[in-house]
Design an enzyme around this catalytic site. Structure first.
Site, short mmCIF file in Angstrom:
data_model
loop_
_atom_site.label_atom_id
_atom_site.label_comp_id
_atom_site.label_asym_id
_atom_site.label_seq_id
_atom_site.Cartn_x
_atom_site.Cartn_y
_atom_site.Cartn_z
N THR A 366 -18.62 10.94 20.23
CA THR A 366 -19.08 11.67 19.59
C THR A 366 -20.97 11.33 18.68
OG1 THR A 366 -18.20 13.80 19.56
CG2 THR A 366 -19.44 13.55 17.39
N ASN A 386 -16.58 15.70 22.76
CA ASN A 386 -15.22 15.83 21.94
C ASN A 386 -15.06 13.59 22.03
OD1 ASN A 386 -13.02 16.08 20.86
ND2 ASN A 386 -12.39 17.26 22.15
N ASP A 408 -9.89 21.45 21.44
CA ASP A 408 -10.64 21.79 19.18
C ASP A 408 -10.04 23.04 19.74
OD1 ASP A 408 -11.76 19.02 18.92
OD2 ASP A 408 -13.94 20.35 19.10
N SER A 438 -15.47 20.23 13.56
CA SER A 438 -15.64 19.20 12.15
C SER A 438 -16.99 18.99 12.46
CB SER A 438 -14.39 18.13 11.83
OG SER A 438 -13.15 19.06 12.32
N GLY A 458 -14.49 13.28 14.38
CA GLY A 458 -12.91 13.64 14.74
C GLY A 458 -12.91 14.39 13.28
O1 DON Z 1 -16.25 19.24 17.21
C1 DON Z 1 -15.49 18.46 16.88
O2 DON Z 1 -15.20 18.74 15.96
C2 DON Z 1 -14.60 17.45 17.73
N1 DON Z 1 -15.29 17.56 19.02
C3 DON Z 1 -15.55 16.23 17.60
C4 DON Z 1 -15.45 14.56 18.34
C5 DON Z 1 -15.41 13.40 17.34
O3 DON Z 1 -16.28 13.26 16.60
C6 DON Z 1 -15.46 12.57 18.20
N2 DON Z 1 -15.06 11.49 17.20
N3 DON Z 1 -15.04 10.07 17.53
#
Ligand code: DON
Length: 560
Positions: A366, A386, A408, A438, A458
């Site tokens: 991300t 993701n 998610d 998130s 995440g």
């Molecule tokens: O939308 C979200 O919360 C997750 N899909 C974000 C994923 C993420 O930040 C991966 N990590 N570093």
């Protein structure tokens, strides 16, 4: 004496002027997770583009050079501040569930979760929102056409980018998924192996797809040849997309969540991101105490207890508000935070309900970037596919690496996703619904400063942004927000995770004594990109997380 008084009056007047009639910055700045993206954005600003044009360019370049983090096959949230009219808006380019999706699609006939079905391969992918969001930003907010703002991304896709250690680490982590499909394997691996350092990754098909987006906007991706290949590729690999899914994708504009925390205005992500509501809950709990006068151990204990309670509300109540009646107004009330804090004991940890077997991913994928232009327009954007390299699946002839954002959703009540988050009805799968996120792109504002921040990570995104906000409130600058050691509690599992250096021995002992269970993370986490505009001195600083390889650039504005 009189002169001195007049000088003080003058200073006060100029401060008031600064705060009431926002001066324009003398500088422009971009902080992103990759040098090429920051450079492309600055290039667009210097060509006469505004922050929103630069956001398009930065997003598109990140899609090419950080395929493990975000991309045309993914989605994201772009928080905008338009200086003219002082307007703030969230552009929601989050993925949606396909029309043929249903709540139990990742369960077998016995009702058990099918291993990796929501994480690897075509069935794990939601309908992408990023290309539509770029077209939307360009059309409604930009000054330059996509043919200009997508130029750098197209060139980098054609000419290639160099594999670094970060790429290698994430490709190794997702090698099995990348090996599953021919196209992904050919683009991102070399003979099935993780490429050597310095290998050039060229993405010819992606360059063609970007050109069609540049030439035809939304239709270039969601209709016509690209759409046909996407759907054919997905369906041939067990997925359920249709042409209608793509053609009917819509970007949504949302009112951001606005929080008043001790006089600081915080503007942040609205549903379908849980970020704004969770931050609001946590900050409204914390506002009931005087953090600055507390000893360190009590302060950390209190912040953890606020996180625990705020994340609990996430699990119980949050999902896409277009589909589920989320009590957002109640959740953001100060009086509700008072209720949540009623059993908060400053001497003892509250016990979250116990669950086991949670498996938290490290969170090095991300991506987030922050931008401010010479007119004071701002963008905070967090984008994602993701998991690292998303689903690992690329439909042939498109170059588009698809997300695995379907994970998610709450795929079964109480079953944790890859970030250990649990959920229920509010976040159950439904056709066209957006999965709860998130991601928390955020602005902070007082009379004297503007801050722009966000990060990947995440479930830990929200706690990282929370710690950043508290650090800004404590008077620290941008370099401190990105580098301070982090800690996190998300209700379940009932554990404080912390980075090395976050707590002294004495604080560790003290927290254990209060009944907290603690776990040190093997790796540091997050990749925060921030900008701080000191309006009084009219001076911008920007910083990129030392944990990542990003670059923050502040440039003097010429000819003002
Ligand atoms: O939308 C979200 O919360 C997750 N899909 C974000 C994923 C993420 O930040 C991966 N990590 N570093």
């Amino acid at each position: 004496m009189i002169l001195k008084r007049l000088a003080i009056l003058g200073l006060l007047l100029s401060l008031t002027w600064c705060s009431a009639h926002t001066v324009k910055p003398n500088e422009q700045a971009i902080a992103s997770a990759h040098l090429a993206a920051t450079q492309a954005g600055i290039g667009i600003l210097n060509k006469g583009g505004n922050a929103f044009d630069a956001a398009v360019a930065v997003s598109a370049v990140l899609a090419v050079v950080e395929p493990f983090s975000s991309g045309l096959g993914g989605g994201g949230f772009w928080l905008l501040h338009e200086s003219k009219g002082n307007r703030q808006i969230m552009v929601d380019g989050r993925e949606v569930a396909p029309l043929a999706a249903h709540r139990d699609m990742y369960l077998d006939t016995a009702g058990e979760v099918i291993n990796k079905a929501s994480v690897d391969g075509a069935l794990a992918a939601g309908i992408p929102g990023l290309p539509a969001a770029l077209a939307h930003l360009s059309e409604h907010y930009g000054r330059l056409p996509l043919s200009v703002t997508l130029q750098s991304a197209i060139r980098l896709a054609e000419e290639g980018f160099l594999v670094n250690e970060h790429y290698q680490r994430l490709a190794r982590f997702r090698q099995a998924a990348l090996l599953n499909g021919e196209a992904a394997r050919a683009i991102f691996l070399v003979d099935g192996n993780v490429p050597a350092l310095g290998t050039l990754i060229k993405q010819k098909d992606l360059a063609l797809t970007l050109k069609l987006l540049a030439g035809n906007g939304f239709d270039g991706f969601y209709k016509g040849e690209v759409a046909k290949r996407l759907v054919e590729g997905v369906r041939a690999s067990g997925g359920i997309w249709t042409q209608q899914d793509l053609a009917s994708y819509t970007v949504k504009e949302r009112h951001p969540v606005v929080i008043d925390y001790n006089g600081m205005k915080i503007t942040t992500a609205a549903l379908p991101s849980s970020g704004g509501l969770v931050l609001s809950l946590a900050l409204n709990i914390l506002e009931q105490y005087d953090l600055q006068t507390m000893d360190e151990e009590s302060r950390i204990h209190l912040i953890v207890e606020a996180m625990r309670r705020a994340y609990r509300e996430r699990a119980l109540h949050m999902g896409d508000s277009d589909f589920f009646n989320v009590p957002a107004e109640v959740l953001t009330e100060k009086s509700y935070a008072k209720q949540l804090a009623h059993n908060l004991d400053l001497k003892k940890a509250t016990v979250s309900q116990k669950v086991s077997g949670l498996n938290n991913a490290e969170g090095h994928d991300t991506t987030h970037f922050s931008i401010i232009d010479r007119d004071g327009n701002r963008v905070a954007a967090t984008l994602s596919v993701n998991y690292p390299f998303g689903s690992g699946f690329v439909p042939a002839g498109t170059g588009v690496l698809l997300n695995d954002e379907m994970d998610d959703f709450s795929i079964k009540p109480g079953v944790p996703n890859v970030y250990g988050l649990v959920g229920g009805e509010a976040n159950a799968i439904e056709p066209k619904k957006r999965m709860l996120s998130s991601m928390s792109p955020t602005f902070m504002e007082t009379d004297t400063m503007v801050g722009i921040l966000g990060t990947p990570g995440g479930s830990r995104i929200i706690s990282m942004v929370l710690l950043g906000i508290l650090d800004a409130q404590a008077g620290n600058g941008s370099a401190s927000w990105v580098s301070l050691p982090r800690y996190h509690h998300q209700y379940l599992p009932d554990t404080i995770e912390y980075e090395e250096g976050a707590f002294s021995k004495a604080v560790l002992l003290g927290l254990t004594g209060k009944g907290h269970s603690l776990k040190r993370k093997e790796q540091r986490y997050g990749n925060m990109q921030v900008i701080l505009w000191n309006k009084v001195a009219n001076k911008i600083t920007a910083a990129s997380d030392p944990r990542g390889e990003g670059i923050a650039v502040v440039e003097k504005v010429a000819n003002r």
